[in-house]
Design a protein around this motif. Structure first.
Motif, PDB file in Angstrom:
ATOM      1  N   GLY A  36      30.405  50.475  40.095  1.00  0.00           N
ATOM      2  CA  GLY A  36      29.618  49.402  39.495  1.00  0.00           C
ATOM      3  C   GLY A  36      28.717  48.767  40.537  1.00  0.00           C
ATOM      4  O   GLY A  36      28.207  49.446  41.437  1.00  0.00           O
ATOM      5  N   GLN A  37      28.538  47.472  40.444  1.00  0.00           N
ATOM      6  CA  GLN A  37      27.636  46.728  41.319  1.00  0.00           C
ATOM      7  C   GLN A  37      28.365  45.558  41.937  1.00  0.00           C
ATOM      8  O   GLN A  37      29.130  44.857  41.274  1.00  0.00           O
ATOM      9  CB  GLN A  37      26.436  46.227  40.522  1.00  0.00           C
ATOM     10  CG  GLN A  37      25.547  45.230  41.258  1.00  0.00           C
ATOM     11  CD  GLN A  37      24.388  44.751  40.422  1.00  0.00           C
ATOM     12  OE1 GLN A  37      23.537  45.529  40.009  1.00  0.00           O
ATOM     13  NE2 GLN A  37      24.361  43.440  40.142  1.00  0.00           N
ATOM     14  N   SER A  38      28.140  45.338  43.240  1.00  0.00           N
ATOM     15  CA  SER A  38      28.720  44.203  43.934  1.00  0.00           C
ATOM     16  C   SER A  38      27.670  43.623  44.863  1.00  0.00           C
ATOM     17  O   SER A  38      27.028  44.357  45.625  1.00  0.00           O
ATOM     18  CB  SER A  38      29.952  44.623  44.734  1.00  0.00           C
ATOM     19  OG  SER A  38      30.481  43.532  45.453  1.00  0.00           O
ATOM     20  N   LEU A  39      27.485  42.298  44.818  1.00  0.00           N
ATOM     21  CA  LEU A  39      26.503  41.612  45.642  1.00  0.00           C
ATOM     22  C   LEU A  39      27.202  40.580  46.516  1.00  0.00           C
ATOM     23  O   LEU A  39      28.164  39.936  46.093  1.00  0.00           O
ATOM     24  CB  LEU A  39      25.451  40.918  44.768  1.00  0.00           C
ATOM     25  CG  LEU A  39      24.629  41.821  43.844  1.00  0.00           C
ATOM     26  CD1 LEU A  39      23.784  40.977  42.905  1.00  0.00           C
ATOM     27  CD2 LEU A  39      23.758  42.777  44.650  1.00  0.00           C
ATOM     28  N   GLY A  40      26.707  40.420  47.739  1.00  0.00           N
ATOM     29  CA  GLY A  40      27.287  39.447  48.655  1.00  0.00           C
ATOM     30  C   GLY A  40      26.611  39.518  50.001  1.00  0.00           C
ATOM     31  O   GLY A  40      25.559  40.147  50.159  1.00  0.00           O
ATOM     32  N   GLN A  63      31.775  38.151  50.266  1.00  0.00           N
ATOM     33  CA  GLN A  63      31.220  38.906  51.376  1.00  0.00           C
ATOM     34  C   GLN A  63      31.542  40.383  51.225  1.00  0.00           C
ATOM     35  O   GLN A  63      32.614  40.742  50.717  1.00  0.00           O
ATOM     36  CB  GLN A  63      31.749  38.388  52.718  1.00  0.00           C
ATOM     37  CG  GLN A  63      31.214  37.007  53.070  1.00  0.00           C
ATOM     38  CD  GLN A  63      31.718  36.509  54.399  1.00  0.00           C
ATOM     39  OE1 GLN A  63      32.870  36.721  54.759  1.00  0.00           O
ATOM     40  NE2 GLN A  63      30.872  35.836  55.144  1.00  0.00           N
ATOM     41  N   ILE A  64      30.605  41.231  51.620  1.00  0.00           N
ATOM     42  CA  ILE A  64      30.809  42.680  51.647  1.00  0.00           C
ATOM     43  C   ILE A  64      31.224  43.015  53.070  1.00  0.00           C
ATOM     44  O   ILE A  64      30.433  42.881  54.008  1.00  0.00           O
ATOM     45  CB  ILE A  64      29.533  43.433  51.234  1.00  0.00           C
ATOM     46  CG1 ILE A  64      29.178  43.089  49.783  1.00  0.00           C
ATOM     47  CG2 ILE A  64      29.705  44.928  51.416  1.00  0.00           C
ATOM     48  CD1 ILE A  64      27.857  43.678  49.322  1.00  0.00           C
ATOM     49  N   ALA A  90      33.846  40.788  48.193  1.00  0.00           N
ATOM     50  CA  ALA A  90      32.980  41.229  47.104  1.00  0.00           C
ATOM     51  C   ALA A  90      32.814  42.744  47.106  1.00  0.00           C
ATOM     52  O   ALA A  90      32.686  43.357  46.042  1.00  0.00           O
ATOM     53  CB  ALA A  90      31.610  40.552  47.219  1.00  0.00           C
ATOM     54  N   GLY A  91      32.804  43.346  48.275  1.00  0.00           N
ATOM     55  CA  GLY A  91      32.660  44.788  48.399  1.00  0.00           C
ATOM     56  C   GLY A  91      33.273  45.258  49.698  1.00  0.00           C
ATOM     57  O   GLY A  91      33.556  44.456  50.606  1.00  0.00           O
ATOM     58  N   VAL A 119      37.116  45.985  42.835  1.00  0.00           N
ATOM     59  CA  VAL A 119      36.313  45.817  44.043  1.00  0.00           C
ATOM     60  C   VAL A 119      35.516  47.105  44.277  1.00  0.00           C
ATOM     61  O   VAL A 119      36.082  48.175  44.467  1.00  0.00           O
ATOM     62  CB  VAL A 119      37.199  45.505  45.261  1.00  0.00           C
ATOM     63  CG1 VAL A 119      36.349  45.375  46.516  1.00  0.00           C
ATOM     64  CG2 VAL A 119      37.998  44.233  45.016  1.00  0.00           C
ATOM     65  N   VAL A 120      34.197  46.983  44.280  1.00  0.00           N
ATOM     66  CA  VAL A 120      33.314  48.133  44.456  1.00  0.00           C
ATOM     67  C   VAL A 120      33.194  48.440  45.938  1.00  0.00           C
ATOM     68  O   VAL A 120      32.902  47.549  46.754  1.00  0.00           O
ATOM     69  CB  VAL A 120      31.925  47.849  43.854  1.00  0.00           C
ATOM     70  CG1 VAL A 120      31.010  49.056  44.035  1.00  0.00           C
ATOM     71  CG2 VAL A 120      32.060  47.490  42.377  1.00  0.00           C
TER      72      VAL A 120
END
Length: 607
Positions: A36-40, A63-64, A90-91, A119-120
């Motif tokens: 999917g999608q994860s932003l951070g 945070q990624i 976040a990732g 979690v992506v």
């Protein structure tokens, strides 16, 4: 690697994933964990162990996290090492994930845990290049995309740029507890502490409980009236995520606690909250401190601790700087030698101190674990509460008023001390780090002492542990449900942590790290103070020899063999049983061909 053009990145379902940075840099790898999608915010951590504690640390919220260690997931996932109720990142970005966990405590694999909690992640990218990019350009917004979330490269970059920045982010409310809960003391209850949860880790109240502290973990929205109703002996401000400039509520609460002279201890985000409560500014670091081997200098003692850290913001200040606050004088007590970042501060005229690093060390070294003992000593020296044994006072009794700030003698001036180590001229103890608040010890004094102040009433009997301090106390929580024993031995009745140090003679030096001493004239020291032998890197004599810092170890080993062996090999003693000087050095290398006499001899030696 960086993408070129605007060709479609990949098709759904082929396992490809992308790490997209806001400056347009794109790294291509394979999907790991959920799709999917994860932003951070993209950050990196240098710890080679403790990935489960890292993933569940609330300070990493949104945070990624990129792991610099190449191999991740070898020990799988277990039910004991979580630092919060869920994975907080976040990732997740790794180089070479383990395909099969191998640890007796593992209940599943790391990828299964990531997938189960949505979690992506991405694996298989060049993490060295990604870390170098973040070091040079700083932590930045990023996104991890896989599966149906994939799109044209420019569209993915635009999604990342539309995501919120970390600077100005108000995140502690997303990780705080919804209700108050209690972590009971191990053994006798000596103190009661109100802990403000702005992202607290499980190991922090566990470390306090091992020292006889009953910890009431409160939501971030708690009021000072709720804290006072607990009758606490101390106040703790936890670690947490986000920009401290947005934490107006915790900062205001901290100021109210300081006005009431309740002993205060802060960690990480708590250090930044205390700094802002004292009037200091905070700022965002270029790429932050995240790892488990970061040095910190305590300036009062010169002691260097190797610490666990995770922060992207810092308090403005200089090493040893003293400054005025509405509550009295304060001082910058710790800094990081790598970049001069403020790592700790303490009140001189009021009972409060904080550090930017993590003494609970989950994961990480235990060099700073004594800070919890210092907090217990601070509460003993400043009995403003009356819930615990060591600081109990009768109902209606007022706390001892604090004296006015005093003038300290010039550096290098001799001062007499009494039997307890208290300065007879000032009433203050030695600056050995034992009293982080700066030394309102109120000890006995003789000539030249300030006017006497009223003394606290004698301690009363221990209240029944069965009765909670107030009706607002939450349910008791055991952070070690599957363990027969607590996190540490219970302190002896009537003994405060660090009592062994307190009973030492007054002229003993502070318990700091001892450095090797060289007598005048250059003669090497002898005895126990002599400098221990250090590890030596192989000397590079000339062109064509591999660099010991960058070359593969096999190349260095071959070069050493050509030059006559590794440094110190001739001095090694032979094993009395096998007669070998080492496990490898007396074997033929490279291995002889199968079937040769040397191979048969090596096989017999193995057996």
């Amino acid at each position: 690697m960086t993408s070129t053009g605007s060709a479609r990145s990949t098709r759904d379902g082929d396992g490809t994933a992308l790490l997209v940075l806001e400056d347009g840099r794109i790294f291509r790898g394979e999907s790991y964990g959920a799709t999917g999608q994860s932003l951070g915010e993209a950050v990196f951590t240098t710890g080679m162990t403790g990935y489960q504690e890292t993933l569940t640390d609330p300070s990493y919220h949104r945070q990624i996290v990129l792991q610099t260690a190449p191999q991740i997931g070898n020990t799988g996932w277990n039910d004991e090492d979580d630092e919060s109720a869920r994975i907080q990142v976040a990732g997740y970005v790794v180089r070479d994930p383990s395909r099969r966990p191998s640890n007796w405590r593992a209940t599943g694999s790391l990828e299964d845990a990531l997938r189960a909690q949505g979690v992506v992640g991405i694996a298989g990218i060049d993490t060295r290049a990604a870390v170098r990019h973040l070091r040079e350009r700083g932590a930045m917004r990023a996104g991890v995309f896989s599966g149906a979330a994939l799109a044209e490269d420019p569209e993915l970059v635009e999604r990342v740029r539309q995501s919120p920045q970390m600077e100005g982010a108000d995140l502690y409310g997303a990780v705080t507890t919804a209700e108050t809960y209690v972590v009971p003391a191990v053994g006798e209850r000596r103190f009661v502490v109100a802990a403000l949860d702005v992202g607290i880790k499980y190991n922090t109240p566990r470390m306090m409980a091992a020292r006889g502290i009953e910890v009431h973990v409160l939501p971030a929205s708690s009021t000072v009236e709720e804290i006072e109703s607990l009758r606490p002996d101390g106040f703790f401000v936890a670690n947490g995520p986000g920009d401290p400039a947005t934490a107006d509520g915790p900062v205001a609460l901290t100021r109210q606690v300081l006005e009431r002279r309740i002993p205060l201890f802060g960690i990480c985000f708590g250090n930044q909250i205390l700094g802002r409560a004292l009037g200091r500014d905070t700022y965002k670091l270029r790429y932050g401190h995240r790892g488990i081997n970061i040095p910190v200098i305590e300036h009062a003692t010169g002691r260097v601790a190797i610490t666990s850290q995770n922060h992207g913001f810092a308090v403005a200040g200089e090493a040893g700087e003293e400054f005025d606050t509405p509550y009295g004088r304060a001082v910058i007590t710790h800094t990081c030698p790598n970049d001069g970042c403020v790592e700790g501060m303490a009140g001189i005229d009021f009972p409060a101190f904080s550090v930017q690093y993590h003494p609970e060390a989950a994961a990480g070294p235990h060099d700073a674990a004594d800070l919890f003992d210092r907090f217990a000593q601070l509460m003993t020296d400043n009995p403003v509460g009356y819930a615990g044994v060591a600081a109990r006072r009768p109902d209606g009794a007022e706390p001892v008023p604090y004296p006015e700030p005093e003038e300290f003698p010039e550096t290098g001036e001799d001062t007499a001390t009494d039997g307890s180590g208290t300065d007879a001229a000032t009433g203050h103890g030695p600056a050995d780090g034992g009293d982080p608040a700066g030394g309102d010890r109120r000890g006995g004094s003789d000539g030249g002492a300030p006017p006497a102040v009223p003394q606290a009433p004698a301690p009363a009997a221990q209240p029944s542990p069965a009765a909670p301090p107030s009706a607002t106390a939450g349910p008791s929580v055991d952070l070690n449900p599957d363990r027969s024993a607590g996190p540490g031995p219970a302190p002896a009745a009537g003994q405060h942590p660090g009592a062994d140090r307190a009973q030492a003679p007054a002229d003993d030096p502070a318990p700091t790290t001892r450095l090797p001493v060289t007598p005048p004239g250059g003669a090497p020291a002898s005895g126990s103070a002599a400098e221990p032998p250090t590890s030596r890197l192989p000397t590079v004599p000339g062109p064509g020899t591999p660099d010991p810092l960058t070359a593969p170890f096999s190349d260095i080993e071959n070069a050493l063999r050509r030059e006559g062996g590794a440094p110190g090999a001739a001095e090694r003693r032979a094993d009395p049983v096998t007669g070998r000087a080492g496990p490898v050095d007396d074997r033929p290398w490279p291995p002889p061909p199968a079937g040769s006499a040397d191979a048969e001899q090596a096989r017999q030696e193995e057996n």
